[in-house]
Design a protein around this motif. Structure first.
Motif, PDB file in Angstrom:
ATOM      1  N   GLU A  32       0.801  -1.213   0.000  1.00 29.74           N
ATOM      2  CA  GLU A  32       0.000   0.000   0.000  1.00 29.74           C
ATOM      3  C   GLU A  32       0.842   1.275   0.000  1.00 29.74           C
ATOM      4  N   ASN A  33       2.159   1.133   0.042  1.00 31.35           N
ATOM      5  CA  ASN A  33       3.041   2.297  -0.025  1.00 31.35           C
ATOM      6  C   ASN A  33       4.413   1.868  -0.523  1.00 31.35           C
ATOM      7  N   ALA A  34       5.295   2.854  -0.696  1.00 30.48           N
ATOM      8  CA  ALA A  34       6.618   2.579  -1.258  1.00 30.48           C
ATOM      9  C   ALA A  34       7.451   1.682  -0.352  1.00 30.48           C
ATOM     10  N   THR A  35       7.314   1.870   0.955  1.00 31.54           N
ATOM     11  CA  THR A  35       8.091   1.049   1.894  1.00 31.54           C
ATOM     12  C   THR A  35       7.742  -0.424   1.745  1.00 31.54           C
ATOM     13  N   GLN A  36       6.444  -0.714   1.708  1.00 29.05           N
ATOM     14  CA  GLN A  36       6.011  -2.092   1.527  1.00 29.05           C
ATOM     15  C   GLN A  36       6.381  -2.608   0.134  1.00 29.05           C
ATOM     16  N   ALA A  37       6.335  -1.726  -0.859  1.00 30.02           N
ATOM     17  CA  ALA A  37       6.661  -2.128  -2.229  1.00 30.02           C
ATOM     18  C   ALA A  37       8.125  -2.539  -2.341  1.00 30.02           C
ATOM     19  N   ARG A  38       9.002  -1.801  -1.688  1.00 34.71           N
ATOM     20  CA  ARG A  38      10.430  -2.153  -1.713  1.00 34.71           C
ATOM     21  C   ARG A  38      10.645  -3.537  -1.101  1.00 34.71           C
ATOM     22  N   ALA A  39       9.999  -3.772   0.049  1.00 32.86           N
ATOM     23  CA  ALA A  39      10.158  -5.058   0.733  1.00 32.86           C
ATOM     24  C   ALA A  39       9.574  -6.196  -0.094  1.00 32.86           C
ATOM     25  N   ALA A  40       8.408  -5.969  -0.705  1.00 35.42           N
ATOM     26  CA  ALA A  40       7.762  -7.012  -1.507  1.00 35.42           C
ATOM     27  C   ALA A  40       8.570  -7.315  -2.756  1.00 35.42           C
ATOM     28  N   ARG A  41       9.135  -6.281  -3.361  1.00 38.96           N
ATOM     29  CA  ARG A  41       9.953  -6.489  -4.555  1.00 38.96           C
ATOM     30  C   ARG A  41      11.177  -7.337  -4.225  1.00 38.96           C
ATOM     31  N   GLU A  42      11.802  -7.054  -3.084  1.00 41.02           N
ATOM     32  CA  GLU A  42      12.993  -7.798  -2.684  1.00 41.02           C
ATOM     33  C   GLU A  42      12.643  -9.232  -2.299  1.00 41.02           C
ATOM     34  N   ARG A  43      11.471  -9.393  -1.682  1.00 44.26           N
ATOM     35  CA  ARG A  43      11.071 -10.717  -1.180  1.00 44.26           C
ATOM     36  C   ARG A  43      10.610 -11.646  -2.301  1.00 44.26           C
ATOM     37  N   SER A  44       9.776 -11.141  -3.198  1.00 45.83           N
ATOM     38  CA  SER A  44       9.141 -12.029  -4.177  1.00 45.83           C
ATOM     39  C   SER A  44       9.711 -11.930  -5.584  1.00 45.83           C
ATOM     40  N   ARG A  45      10.562 -10.911  -5.836  1.00 43.77           N
ATOM     41  CA  ARG A  45      11.138 -10.723  -7.175  1.00 43.77           C
ATOM     42  C   ARG A  45      10.061 -10.864  -8.247  1.00 43.77           C
ATOM     43  N   PRO A  46       9.088  -9.947  -8.289  1.00 40.13           N
ATOM     44  CA  PRO A  46       7.940 -10.079  -9.199  1.00 40.13           C
ATOM     45  C   PRO A  46       8.320 -10.052 -10.672  1.00 40.13           C
ATOM     46  N   ASP A  47       7.497 -10.675 -11.474  1.00 36.65           N
ATOM     47  CA  ASP A  47       7.683 -10.648 -12.924  1.00 36.65           C
ATOM     48  C   ASP A  47       7.173  -9.338 -13.515  1.00 36.65           C
TER      49      ASP A  47
END
Length: 239
Positions: A32-47
């Motif tokens: 829901e924000n940039a902080t969570q987006a950074r963590a999610a990107r690092e964790r799941s490596r989205p396509d």
């Protein structure tokens, strides 16, 4: 099919996009924000990432610039905004966005943008897919229905029929037990038919509906009735 990160500060938008894309067979991460987006990107490596522009902490354009500057923009990013302008869209493209969606986002535009974005995504495991092995389904003695299925789908049980073991050899066969009531035999064939198309279309309900000529809601009810496990046909289960 793919792992998609949805970044939006509005809960309703996140829920709607997640529901649509999950129904298409994708694995969804939300932020829901940039902080969570950074963590999610690092964790799941989205396509692929669906990124809202207007967020309370850091706006989407700034986050896009950050990923580009730090070498983390290795996935397609689709920008979203309900207050966007042509200048905003041009700026987003300049910093690496592959597309720009204006809210409210229609289903057709969303699916088209996601499909086009994933087509531009770098392959995660070159050579892992694309090897085709022909599979024959024996309906009656001497009669065969030829179908192509990827080796990966065959290895993971893409046809989903425990009574029909899959052999990766060039002449592997699967046989239906015809010594049963007509309804049971028909259901078994229909289940194999739909599971084959789901595997071939990587779990996309939209494409299977188009291919089989069924309305999407009717298709979903049919698959539930036949006991088709939709989760088995979703790519990206290892993410």
């Amino acid at each position: 099919m793919a792992t998609i990160l949805v970044v939006d500060d509005e809960m309703g938008i996140r829920a709607l996009l997640s529901e649509i894309l999950t129904d298409e067979g994708h694995a969804i991460e939300i932020a829901e924000n940039a902080t969570q987006a950074r963590a999610a990107r690092e964790r799941s490596r989205p396509d692929l990432v669906l990124l809202d522009i207007w967020m309370p902490d850091v706006d989407g354009i700034t986050l896009l610039k950050e990923w580009g500057a730090t070498g983390q923009l290795n996935m397609p990013v689709i920008m979203m905004s309900g207050h966007g302008t042509i200048d905003t869209a041009v700026e987003a493209t300049k910093y690496g966005a592959t597309a720009f969606l204006e809210k409210p986002i229609t289903l057709q535009k969303l699916l088209r943008a996601v499909e086009q974005g994933l087509a531009k995504a770098p392959a995660r495991a070159p050579g892992a897919l694309g090897s085709i092995s022909p599979i024959s389904v024996n309906v009656l003695p001497g009669q065969r229905l030829e179908a192509d299925l990827t080796v990966e789908s065959a290895m993971t049980g893409g046809m989903g029929l425990p009574s029909m073991p899959v052999d990766l050899g060039p002449q592997s066969e699967q046989s239906f037990d015809l010594d049963r009531p007509l309804r049971e035999a028909r259901d078994a064939f229909e289940k194999a038919y739909f599971e084959f198309h789901l595997a071939r279309e990587n779990g996309s309900m939209t494409r299977v509906a188009e291919k089989t000529g069924l309305e999407r809601t009717h298709l979903y009810r049919k698959l539930k009735q036949l006991g088709v496990d939709l989760s088995r046909n979703k790519r990206g289960g290892s993410h």
